[in-house]
Design a protein around this motif. Structure first.
Motif, short mmCIF file in Angstrom:
data_model
loop_
_atom_site.label_atom_id
_atom_site.label_comp_id
_atom_site.label_asym_id
_atom_site.label_seq_id
_atom_site.Cartn_x
_atom_site.Cartn_y
_atom_site.Cartn_z
N THR B 224 0.86 -1.19 0.00
CA THR B 224 0.00 0.00 0.00
C THR B 224 0.89 1.23 0.00
O THR B 224 1.94 1.24 0.64
N LEU B 225 0.44 2.26 -0.70
CA LEU B 225 1.20 3.50 -0.77
C LEU B 225 0.80 4.43 0.38
O LEU B 225 -0.38 4.69 0.60
N SER B 226 1.80 4.92 1.11
CA SER B 226 1.54 5.92 2.15
C SER B 226 2.53 7.07 1.93
O SER B 226 3.30 7.05 0.98
N CYS B 227 2.52 8.06 2.83
CA CYS B 227 3.38 9.22 2.58
C CYS B 227 3.72 9.94 3.88
O CYS B 227 3.17 9.66 4.94
N SER B 228 4.66 10.88 3.77
CA SER B 228 4.98 11.75 4.89
C SER B 228 4.24 13.07 4.68
O SER B 228 3.62 13.30 3.64
N ARG B 229 4.35 13.93 5.67
CA ARG B 229 3.54 15.14 5.69
C ARG B 229 3.59 16.02 4.42
O ARG B 229 2.54 16.43 3.93
N PRO B 230 4.80 16.34 3.90
CA PRO B 230 4.83 17.27 2.77
C PRO B 230 3.99 16.80 1.58
O PRO B 230 3.45 17.61 0.84
N VAL B 231 3.90 15.49 1.39
CA VAL B 231 3.15 14.95 0.25
C VAL B 231 1.64 15.15 0.46
O VAL B 231 0.91 15.53 -0.45
N ALA B 232 1.18 14.94 1.70
CA ALA B 232 -0.24 15.14 2.00
C ALA B 232 -0.58 16.63 2.00
O ALA B 232 -1.65 17.04 1.54
N ASP B 233 0.35 17.45 2.52
CA ASP B 233 0.13 18.91 2.54
C ASP B 233 -0.14 19.45 1.15
O ASP B 233 -0.95 20.35 0.96
N ARG B 234 0.56 18.91 0.17
CA ARG B 234 0.41 19.39 -1.20
C ARG B 234 -0.78 18.77 -1.90
O ARG B 234 -1.05 19.07 -3.06
N GLY B 235 -1.45 17.87 -1.20
CA GLY B 235 -2.64 17.26 -1.78
C GLY B 235 -2.31 16.20 -2.82
O GLY B 235 -3.17 15.80 -3.59
N TRP B 236 -1.07 15.71 -2.85
CA TRP B 236 -0.70 14.70 -3.84
C TRP B 236 -1.24 13.33 -3.44
O TRP B 236 -1.45 12.48 -4.28
N LEU B 237 -1.40 13.11 -2.14
CA LEU B 237 -2.07 11.92 -1.64
C LEU B 237 -3.01 12.39 -0.53
O LEU B 237 -2.75 13.40 0.12
N PRO B 238 -4.12 11.64 -0.31
CA PRO B 238 -5.05 12.09 0.73
C PRO B 238 -4.43 12.03 2.12
O PRO B 238 -3.53 11.22 2.38
N LYS B 239 -4.91 12.87 3.00
CA LYS B 239 -4.44 12.95 4.38
C LYS B 239 -4.50 11.58 5.08
O LYS B 239 -3.68 11.29 5.96
N SER B 240 -5.46 10.75 4.70
CA SER B 240 -5.61 9.44 5.32
C SER B 240 -4.42 8.52 5.03
O SER B 240 -4.27 7.48 5.65
N ARG B 241 -3.57 8.91 4.08
CA ARG B 241 -2.38 8.10 3.76
C ARG B 241 -1.14 8.59 4.50
O ARG B 241 -0.04 8.10 4.30
N GLN B 242 -1.31 9.64 5.33
CA GLN B 242 -0.15 10.25 5.98
C GLN B 242 0.27 9.50 7.24
O GLN B 242 -0.54 9.26 8.14
N VAL B 243 1.56 9.16 7.31
CA VAL B 243 2.13 8.51 8.49
C VAL B 243 2.79 9.58 9.37
O VAL B 243 3.50 10.44 8.87
N GLY B 244 2.54 9.53 10.67
CA GLY B 244 3.18 10.48 11.59
C GLY B 244 2.24 10.88 12.71
O GLY B 244 1.10 10.41 12.76
N THR B 245 2.72 11.74 13.59
CA THR B 245 1.91 12.07 14.78
C THR B 245 0.57 12.70 14.41
O THR B 245 -0.43 12.44 15.04
#
Lengths: 258, 314
Positions: B224-245
């Motif tokens: 499954t594809l997930s991401c860090s904050r900068p990728v979700a911030d830019r809307g490239w992947l949905p926030k639900s895919r963001q790993v972190g606090t």
């Protein structure tokens, strides 16, 4: 609406090997590229949107060396009307000192604002503190980790604050207020290099820090800097691309995920 | 002898574990800790700290920097000024600590990750420059300090204390900021917390147009594809895919981190993965300190090669 945004010109160190200088009390930033602090880009965009919707004037204010003028020009190119650079070549490591200088600036210049925005933190020192300390010094209501400004009406603003684990809270805050903006709150508009250059014609003030130094005093000081003690760290997979990929596949197989 | 006032955090009435980091920090300094909390029952804290101070404010009003200043003034009135006022370095701590420092005119050090004493006094260690450097800070005068403490930076030493519970007098709210309620993020298309293999992309992905390559890689691997904050911030992947606090905490069998530098907030969300493989072209990226395996190489090249090989195997 009168909106003030604090903007910091910061070194981009994410992909740089850093060197310590001045008796290990500072990082050598000579060769490091700088840019407008990422969080502040979002704060400027949010301010521009508020001004577009409600009318009014926007200030972008920076504290730093003359190169920080580029931060002002970027803010102006993104839609703000006035810029001010409080000039100092000193590296101010204590956010308290920076907040005190900003407070003196706002008071001495007689700038009355409804909203003062900053980024949640600066990329370089990651203190996440200047906006909050400034709000405390001015005794104005404050919120950080702002992920949405939902409504601005007569004398108050409703904002969403980012919490942990995918939660947010909604709070109502009376104006004037200080808000620190989180990345991802909006999509900052693209500004071309020519746009930033053209903003050189816009109104800016350059003021020596000495004019705003009353009561300013660093409450903390750097004793030394050091590189973090290495943890056990990763086993580095070496070799050409084929070997590296082969190794990754091996690990996946071992863990039974392939 | 002074004491450390620890401002604790509850969410939905449950005490957040990160509230204990400042308590452990106080133990390390050798000061008694008074843990300040909103209205509620805290029997499990028996033995952990020296006092539990229970505010008359409910959670939503308590976790509000403006009301907190008043609460702390009440504590100072009742018990005298503490030597330190400590918060977890969380959304709440970042909200309240600087504001309180400004009101009290006390020095502030955030994200404290280490501590020691030298001949001149206390030294606080805080990471700077995306975790690449640790700064050792000293206070310039001896008065109190406000601090936020990094989660997991200090360990409990298993001290058992005679915990005294005290209720604080009711005080009035500051009307200038009001808690209206919590919101939970919308459920995403995929639950990344259930994946056994996460291919996670960070800032290094560079642009939105590159995302499909990593989608393809994840899918060819059955992950499954997930991401860090900068990728979700830019809307490239949905926030639900963001790993972190601020996103999801994950512990897959394999976490393949590509182009992720390893900000603390990200590490906190994935450090319990069984195996972490980090691909990053910057050998000084902090993620290599936490990964089990590291590849110092451009993430795009590695992904291309992996896809090639996976397709070649048919």
């Amino acid at each position: 609406m009168e909106v003030v945004v604090l903007a910091k010109w910061v070194p981009v160190t994410q992909e740089e090997e850093l060197k310590l200088v001045r008796g290990e009390k500072a990082v050598d930033l000579e060769e490091i590229p700088f840019r407008l602090n990422e969080w502040d880009t979002y704060a400027i965009e949010e301010a521009s949107r508020i001004l577009e919707a409600h009318g009014g004037t926007g200030w972008v204010v920076s504290l730093g060396g003359e190169e920080a003028d580029t931060a002002l020009r970027r803010g102006l190119a993104m839609g703000l009307g006035k810029g001010a650079l409080i000039e100092t070549e000193e590296e101010l490591v204590d956010p308290f000192e920076r907040a005190q200088i900003f407070k003196n600036f706002l008071e001495k210049k007689g700038i009355k604002f409804d909203l003062l925005l900053s980024g949640v933190q600066a990329e370089d020192d990651q203190f996440a503190a200047t906006g909050g300390i400034l709000a405390g010094l001015l005794d104005l209501p404050y919120a950080t980790m702002v992920m949405g400004i939902e409504e601005i009406s007569e004398g108050e603003v409703t904002v969403l604050r980012e919490l942990e684990g995918g939660f947010m809270e909604r709070v109502r805050i009376s104006l004037p207020a200080v808000l620190s903006v989180q990345t991802g709150i909006n999509e900052p508009r693209y500004v071309s290099v020519t746009g930033v250059l053209a903003a050189a014609k816009k109104e800016r003030e350059f003021l020596p820090v000495d004019e705003f130094s009353e009561g300013r005093k660093g409450r903390i000081e750097i004793l030394k800097l050091e590189f973090p003690p290495p943890r056990e760290g990763a086993e580095i997979i070496k070799g050409d691309l084929d070997e590296v990929v082969e190794n990754i596949f091996e690990i996946l197989k071992e863990k039974g995920v392939r | 002898m002074g004491y450390a006032l620890v401002v604790g955090e509850t969410r939905g009435g449950v005490i957040e574990e990160r509230s204990l980091d400042p308590v452990y920090f106080s133990d390390k300094i050798g000061l008694p800790s008074y843990l300040l909390l909103p209205q509620g029952k805290y029997d499990p804290l028996k033995g952990v700290c020296d006092k539990v101070l229970v505010s008359s404010f409910e959670e939503g009003d308590f976790l509000n920097p403006l009301n907190l200043v008043r609460t702390v003034e009440g504590v100072i009135g009742a018990f005298g000024a503490p030597s330190l006022i400590l918060f977890p370095h969380s959304s709440f701590g970042m909200d309240a600590a600087p504001f309180l420092a400004g009101r009290l005119s006390w020095p502030l050090i955030t994200d404290i990750a280490g501590f020691y004493r030298d001949e001149e006094g206390m030294v606080f260690v805080k990471p700077l420059y995306s975790e690449k450097v640790h700064a050792h800070f000293r206070l310039r005068d001896a008065r109190g300090v406000v601090g936020t403490v990094r989660t997991g930076a200090f360990e409990g030493e298993g001290m058992r204390k005679e915990t005294v519970f005290e209720r604080l007098e009711a005080i009035e709210k500051d009307p200038r900021r009001e808690f209206l309620g919590y919101l939970e993020e919308e459920v995403g298309d995929v639950d990344i917390t259930r994946a056994e293999l996460l291919v996670s992309v960070g800032r290094g992905v560079k642009e939105k147009e590159n995302i499909p390559t990593f989608e393809e890689l994840a899918s060819l691997l059955g992950g499954t594809l997930s991401c860090s904050r900068p990728v979700a911030d830019r809307g490239w992947l949905p926030k639900s895919r963001q790993v972190g606090t601020s996103g999801k905490t994950v512990k897959p069998k394999v976490y393949l981190a590509m182009g992720i530098s390893g900000a603390f907030q990200h590490i906190a969300g994935m450090k319990n993965s069984e195996v972490i493989i980090a691909v990053n072209r910057d050998p000084s990226a902090p993620i290599f300190q936490y990964a089990h395996y590291g590849v110092i190489e451009d993430m795009h090249k590695v992904a291309q090669k992996m896809i090639e090989r996976l397709k070649g195997q048919g």
